[in-house]
Design a protein around this motif. Structure first.
Motif, PDB file in Angstrom:
ATOM      1  N   PRO A  56      -0.954  26.791  44.949  1.00 26.73           N
ATOM      2  CA  PRO A  56      -0.768  28.373  45.537  1.00 26.73           C
ATOM      3  C   PRO A  56      -1.145  29.283  44.172  1.00 26.73           C
ATOM      4  O   PRO A  56      -1.643  30.338  44.505  1.00 26.73           O
ATOM      5  N   THR A  57      -0.912  28.802  43.071  1.00 28.79           N
ATOM      6  CA  THR A  57      -0.881  29.660  41.802  1.00 28.79           C
ATOM      7  C   THR A  57      -1.671  29.311  40.796  1.00 28.79           C
ATOM      8  O   THR A  57      -2.305  29.935  39.960  1.00 28.79           O
ATOM      9  N   TRP A  58      -2.075  28.113  40.573  1.00 24.64           N
ATOM     10  CA  TRP A  58      -2.897  27.508  39.318  1.00 24.64           C
ATOM     11  C   TRP A  58      -3.979  26.858  39.773  1.00 24.64           C
ATOM     12  O   TRP A  58      -3.949  26.074  40.950  1.00 24.64           O
ATOM     13  N   SER A  59      -5.074  27.183  38.834  1.00 22.81           N
ATOM     14  CA  SER A  59      -6.506  26.349  39.356  1.00 22.81           C
ATOM     15  C   SER A  59      -6.352  25.037  38.271  1.00 22.81           C
ATOM     16  O   SER A  59      -6.533  25.218  37.049  1.00 22.81           O
ATOM     17  N   MET A  60      -6.162  24.101  39.047  1.00 20.29           N
ATOM     18  CA  MET A  60      -6.486  22.745  37.967  1.00 20.29           C
ATOM     19  C   MET A  60      -7.330  21.822  38.587  1.00 20.29           C
ATOM     20  O   MET A  60      -7.810  21.747  39.577  1.00 20.29           O
ATOM     21  N   GLY A  61      -7.067  20.568  37.978  1.00 20.40           N
ATOM     22  CA  GLY A  61      -7.740  19.340  38.499  1.00 20.40           C
ATOM     23  C   GLY A  61      -7.233  18.895  39.631  1.00 20.40           C
ATOM     24  O   GLY A  61      -6.052  19.044  40.037  1.00 20.40           O
ATOM     25  N   GLN A  62      -7.824  17.701  40.248  1.00 17.98           N
ATOM     26  CA  GLN A  62      -7.445  17.362  41.466  1.00 17.98           C
ATOM     27  C   GLN A  62      -5.953  16.379  41.120  1.00 17.98           C
ATOM     28  O   GLN A  62      -5.064  16.617  42.093  1.00 17.98           O
ATOM     29  N   ALA A 104      -4.486   8.137  43.296  1.00 16.99           N
ATOM     30  CA  ALA A 104      -6.004   7.757  43.532  1.00 16.99           C
ATOM     31  C   ALA A 104      -6.185   7.156  44.949  1.00 16.99           C
ATOM     32  O   ALA A 104      -7.000   7.918  45.520  1.00 16.99           O
ATOM     33  N   ALA A 105      -5.130   6.482  45.385  1.00 16.27           N
ATOM     34  CA  ALA A 105      -5.273   5.941  46.647  1.00 16.27           C
ATOM     35  C   ALA A 105      -5.179   7.093  47.828  1.00 16.27           C
ATOM     36  O   ALA A 105      -5.800   7.077  48.842  1.00 16.27           O
ATOM     37  N   PHE A 106      -4.320   7.796  47.527  1.00 14.99           N
ATOM     38  CA  PHE A 106      -4.168   9.090  48.565  1.00 14.99           C
ATOM     39  C   PHE A 106      -5.245   9.812  48.557  1.00 14.99           C
ATOM     40  O   PHE A 106      -5.853  10.304  49.572  1.00 14.99           O
ATOM     41  N   LEU A 107      -5.775  10.039  47.406  1.00 15.24           N
ATOM     42  CA  LEU A 107      -7.380  11.108  47.317  1.00 15.24           C
ATOM     43  C   LEU A 107      -8.535  10.298  48.188  1.00 15.24           C
ATOM     44  O   LEU A 107      -9.225  11.032  48.711  1.00 15.24           O
ATOM     45  N   LYS A 108      -8.414   8.738  48.139  1.00 11.88           N
ATOM     46  CA  LYS A 108      -9.308   8.144  49.040  1.00 11.88           C
ATOM     47  C   LYS A 108      -8.689   7.669  50.519  1.00 11.88           C
ATOM     48  O   LYS A 108      -9.354   6.905  51.166  1.00 11.88           O
ATOM     49  N   ARG A 109      -7.648   8.583  50.681  1.00  5.75           N
ATOM     50  CA  ARG A 109      -7.090   8.488  52.107  1.00  5.75           C
ATOM     51  C   ARG A 109      -6.746   6.951  52.318  1.00  5.75           C
ATOM     52  O   ARG A 109      -6.580   6.565  53.756  1.00  5.75           O
ATOM     53  N   SER A 141      -1.790  -1.598  42.803  1.00 10.63           N
ATOM     54  CA  SER A 141      -3.242  -1.571  43.781  1.00 10.63           C
ATOM     55  C   SER A 141      -3.087  -2.815  44.660  1.00 10.63           C
ATOM     56  O   SER A 141      -3.403  -2.503  45.587  1.00 10.63           O
ATOM     57  N   GLU A 142      -2.408  -3.818  44.492  1.00  6.41           N
ATOM     58  CA  GLU A 142      -2.190  -5.088  45.158  1.00  6.41           C
ATOM     59  C   GLU A 142      -1.234  -4.600  46.220  1.00  6.41           C
ATOM     60  O   GLU A 142      -1.738  -4.641  47.555  1.00  6.41           O
ATOM     61  N   THR A 143      -0.126  -3.977  46.101  1.00  7.91           N
ATOM     62  CA  THR A 143       0.824  -3.337  47.153  1.00  7.91           C
ATOM     63  C   THR A 143       0.102  -2.694  47.950  1.00  7.91           C
ATOM     64  O   THR A 143       0.114  -2.669  49.031  1.00  7.91           O
ATOM     65  N   ILE A 144      -0.694  -1.567  47.627  1.00  7.23           N
ATOM     66  CA  ILE A 144      -1.316  -0.499  48.313  1.00  7.23           C
ATOM     67  C   ILE A 144      -2.405  -1.310  49.143  1.00  7.23           C
ATOM     68  O   ILE A 144      -2.498  -0.734  50.345  1.00  7.23           O
ATOM     69  N   LYS A 145      -2.963  -2.237  48.658  1.00  4.58           N
ATOM     70  CA  LYS A 145      -4.254  -2.765  49.485  1.00  4.58           C
ATOM     71  C   LYS A 145      -3.433  -3.426  50.709  1.00  4.58           C
ATOM     72  O   LYS A 145      -3.828  -3.591  51.707  1.00  4.58           O
TER      73      LYS A 145
END
Lengths: 387, 387
Positions: A199-205, A334-339, A380-384
């Motif tokens: 809402p207020t700051w312009s920042m990286g992903q 990173a996993a969330f951004l890759k859905r 990464s393993e857990t998420i996979k």
């Protein structure tokens, strides 16, 4: 005033805005080194405009293109690879702007600190991971560490010159992110696009997602703990959606000192570049009338568990919990951004890792990097497996 | 920390609240001298409670009663008359709290300054009248001058430790007083009772009327001009009805630093008593949530001409205009409180005096007192003739 400046992470949001401020003060600053991760086109453009002595790109595959594009400027030395970035950090300068995102910034930042000059610091993950190892080096080499992060820059300004024994607490403000008023049920279905719309700051992903989970604020609590040598109990967080008041200090005598300004990173960047002098900013100006109708409220640690977990992290004496907290977050975001995982899974995964993992003793940079790699793998393993 | 303190004007609002803070820190402070104008009963009570070495009452008629009431405490020396107050100011102390209202404080304050210690300063009329004469003495004797006035105390805190060459401006906040939203027509009929009903601060009668006319803020602009060596153009005033933000500084880099706190004089008094340490206050604490929904707006210099006239006063190089502005106001406010003139006549009379009077060169305390006496006479005459 004439100062030499190196920017580690020149093509990111903070790096670009630093060059924007410097462009306004051409006679005051000379650029020594610029480094980038992989954005070679922007680095070429910056090098041609600011004529540094040295440019380095971490991504070795991009090095030939960088070399070729700057072939007509023989005064600029060019190098590639992670070692080249460290080399850039070792060059003598008055100010190093440390703006590399993530743990990748750790080794270069430590090299810059060892030179004992001024390090303007925008890489909170590094301080979260290295904590007292970094602060011990700052003390040992007599380095001036200036926080660029708007909240810590605010706290730095309101503590400077005042009696820290009489400090009751500091208050970090949080915009609350785009999901400030969302229910947990709704957040569970939040998309990456919704999460990065700050809402207020312009920042990286990555940092935008961290703002949506309030993980950003949790990491800032750890950062403040190290930067200002304050216990967890003296670091409060308050939700302030307008991002006008960036930080406050409350003293024993009842005085609150606050730093306020536009939600424009060029303000804290300018503070760091000029410090202890105050120089003109290329950023926005704040109208005093903008202070009307500001809102402040207590954070909800149920919907935003990051602010609950950070207290648990700070209760642990060693650095392992903080490294785990930070690295597990990098992997989960990173996993969330890759859905691969949902928005609320970010903190669920971090909490599980925090509770289930062995916490080794951490005393060197190598320990940090080894534990970081181990968490990355486990997470990464857990998420996979969960996907 | 153990400090000796004298209070000039101990029975007024600031004097009483100073003793309230000191009572909480019995081991930190010893009272050397207490002085009062005419409130002998309260002075007796204070002397018995705080056991100073010396008490003085300006009103000679009250001296016998003071002497008799303290006859059983031979360690306390007792004196009466204006000279006795000056004598109190000459006693050696670490801190002198200068809280005498009006020009009566001038000579004692100058004596306290000459001792080269710390003077905590709540007597704005004195600084308005003596201006650079006072500030020259502060510089000459190496005195630490700490403003108690909440607005100037705020500005002092947000300038301390920072680069004043890079200061863009300071902003004094004004509550706007009880007539903030009144039309001129309605203000013309305002009674003394309405004028002294201040919305946020509990203060004496004269200063409450000054808050209603915004003359208080105009005098504070002059005070800030001298205290912080700032030109008129760098001193702004903003209306802020909640009196939570007491003062701000804007720096070149876009940073605003603000001091905030409860509308409780014990906060700035505690700041001054402890400075540069921060000690606990006996005053109220502010909740951060109190910062929600604050209001800020530009002042209306048509309905409140004091803020227009003060710019004219500061444009004059000498002290005469400021003395005139201040003394004419004292006389006019007294006439208003006696219902001899109406509320809007206060500023009308001041403006007329400011435009019509000869402005002599002022270079000594005697010049100030002579010109002050002359204005009192002329102004009283004018008011009597108009009545």
């Amino acid at each position: 005033m004439s100062r030499s400046v190196s920017i580690l992470g020149a093509t990111g949001s903070v790096g670009r805005q630093t060059l924007d401020v410097i462009a306004q003060h051409a006679s005051k600053f000379q650029i020594v080194a610029l480094t980038a991760g992989s954005n070679v086109d922007m680095l070429i453009q910056q090098a041609r405009a600011f004529k540094p002595k040295f440019v380095a790109i971490a991504d070795e595959a991009a090095y030939p293109r960088l070399k070729e594009a700057l072939a007509d400027m023989p005064a600029i030395a060019v190098a590639g690879g992670a070692k080249a970035v460290v080399e850039a950090a070792c060059l003598d300068t008055d100010i190093t702007v440390a703006a590399i995102v993530g743990v990748a910034g750790l080794v270069p930042v430590m090299e810059a600190i060892k030179r004992g000059k001024t390090v303007a610091f925008a890489n909170k993950e590094t301080l979260v991971a290295a904590g007292n190892i970094m602060m011990d080096a700052v003390a040992k080499y007599g380095t001036t560490l200036l926080p660029i992060d708007s909240e810590h820059n605010a706290i730095f300004q309101v503590l400077h010159g005042h009696d820290l024994k009489g400090l009751r607490r500091i208050v970090l403000t949080a915009s609350g992110g785009p999901f400030r008023e969302w229910s947990t049920e709704r957040m569970k279905k939040a998309t990456p696009e919704q999460a990065v719309a700050h809402p207020t700051w312009s920042m990286g992903q990555k940092i935008s997602v961290d703002s949506a989970t309030l993980m950003n604020k949790a990491l800032e609590v750890i950062e403040a703990h190290h930067l200002f040598a304050l216990p967890s109990a003296k670091i409060d967080v308050v939700i302030h959606p307008q991002s006008v008041v960036h930080g406050m200090a409350e003293y024993a005598d009842g005085s609150f000192l606050a730093q306020m300004g536009p939600a424009d990173m060029r303000t804290p960047i300018t503070v760091c570049l000029g410090w202890p002098e105050r120089i003109d900013t290329s950023g926005a100006r704040m109208d005093v009338m903008a202070l009307s109708k500001l809102e402040f409220s207590a954070p909800d640690t149920v919907r935003f568990p990051a602010l609950r977990l950070v207290r648990q992290v700070l209760a642990d004496a060693g650095l392992a919990s903080a490294i785990l907290f930070n690295t597990a977050n990098e992997v989960a975001v990173a996993a969330f951004l890759k859905r691969t995982i949902g928005f609320c899974d970010i903190l669920d995964n971090i909490e599980r890792m925090l509770n289930d993992s062995h916490k080794p003793a951490i005393s060197t940079l190598e320990d940090i990097l080894n534990f970081d790699a181990q968490i990355r793998e486990t997470m990464s393993e857990t998420i996979k497996n969960a996907a």
